[in-house]
Design a protein around this motif. Structure first.
Motif, PDB file in Angstrom:
ATOM      1  N   GLN A 180       0.548  -6.133 -11.695  1.00 45.50           N
ATOM      2  CA  GLN A 180      -0.702  -5.940 -12.421  1.00 45.50           C
ATOM      3  C   GLN A 180      -1.407  -7.264 -12.710  1.00 45.50           C
ATOM      4  OE1 GLN A 180       2.231  -6.105 -13.884  1.00 45.50           O
ATOM      5  NE2 GLN A 180       2.000  -7.080 -15.874  1.00 45.50           N
ATOM      6  N   ARG A 204     -10.916  -4.108 -12.097  1.00 47.06           N
ATOM      7  CA  ARG A 204      -9.616  -4.527 -11.568  1.00 47.06           C
ATOM      8  C   ARG A 204      -9.699  -5.275 -10.238  1.00 47.06           C
ATOM      9  NH1 ARG A 204      -7.476   0.916 -13.228  1.00 47.06           N
ATOM     10  NH2 ARG A 204      -6.788   0.543 -15.344  1.00 47.06           N
ATOM     11  N   ARG A 253      -4.129 -11.027  -5.827  1.00 49.11           N
ATOM     12  CA  ARG A 253      -3.211  -9.958  -6.215  1.00 49.11           C
ATOM     13  C   ARG A 253      -2.096 -10.001  -5.187  1.00 49.11           C
ATOM     14  NH1 ARG A 253      -4.198  -6.511 -10.645  1.00 49.11           N
ATOM     15  NH2 ARG A 253      -6.147  -7.199 -11.498  1.00 49.11           N
ATOM     16  N   GLU A 275      -9.154 -12.185  -4.533  1.00 47.80           N
ATOM     17  CA  GLU A 275     -10.173 -11.476  -5.299  1.00 47.80           C
ATOM     18  C   GLU A 275     -11.214 -12.460  -5.819  1.00 47.80           C
ATOM     19  OE1 GLU A 275      -8.157  -9.537  -8.526  1.00 47.80           O
ATOM     20  OE2 GLU A 275      -7.318 -11.389  -9.259  1.00 47.80           O
ATOM     21  N   HIS A 333      -3.055 -11.140 -12.185  1.00 45.33           N
ATOM     22  CA  HIS A 333      -3.836 -11.963 -11.272  1.00 45.33           C
ATOM     23  C   HIS A 333      -3.033 -13.245 -11.096  1.00 45.33           C
ATOM     24  CE1 HIS A 333      -7.511  -9.534 -12.063  1.00 45.33           C
ATOM     25  NE2 HIS A 333      -7.021  -9.475 -13.290  1.00 45.33           N
TER      26      HIS A 333
END
Length: 159
Positions: free
Chosen positions: A109, A8, A129, A138, A111
């Motif tokens: 939740q 994640r 995120r 990320e 991207h």
């Protein structure tokens, strides 16, 4: 550290999906493009690219057409999918979420991928995120096969 947690914190995405986003961005330039990449619920695996129309038809802003968005979200629900990636392009600014991008981010939740089309700001896509107004960049890992990722995801869902 659990496998699902490791998965994640970065976006793992097939190179062909990245190529499709880039092609859409360059085709519609100078307007911003937008779309969704759906995947099985709770899998974190983007599989099905769904290009969408930028209802704003703007060089500096994107907005999903409300009717199209409703249709796409209903289709994803019927197929047991969720929006793994929500993407759009930036045509005149760096690939970093604008205040408007943050304000309209409604899928914690997902991207949020930004595709730059102005060579002055680089050509590398970036993923973020966005949760409660907080933006966290990320890592992105591009792959040519989902086989190993799918197996890891299935193990994490069973564990």
């Amino acid at each position: 550290m659990s496998t699902s947690w490791r998965i994640r914190i970065m976006l793992t995405i097939h190179a062909k999906l990245v190529e499709a986003m880039l092609a859409q961005a360059h085709k519609d330039h100078p307007f911003e493009i937008c779309g969704v990449i759906a995947g099985p619920e709770k899998s974190n695996l983007p599989l099905r690219l769904i290009p969408m129309r930028n209802a704003a038809q703007s060089e500096t802003f994107f907005k999903f057409d409300p009717q199209e968005q409703l249709q796409v979200w209903r289709e994803m629900e019927a197929r047991g999918e969720e929006p793994i990636v929500i993407y759009h392009s930036h045509t005149h600014t760096p690939a970093y979420p604008s205040r408007t991008d943050v304000q309209y981010a409604s899928q914690p939740q997902s991207h949020y991928v930004i595709v730059p089309t102005d060579p002055a700001y680089g050509e590398e896509i970036r993923s973020f995120r966005i949760l409660d107004g907080m933006v966290t960049e990320e890592r992105i890992r591009m792959i040519n096969s989902y086989k190993a990722e799918w197996e890891l995801s299935m193990e994490a869902m069973v564990a």
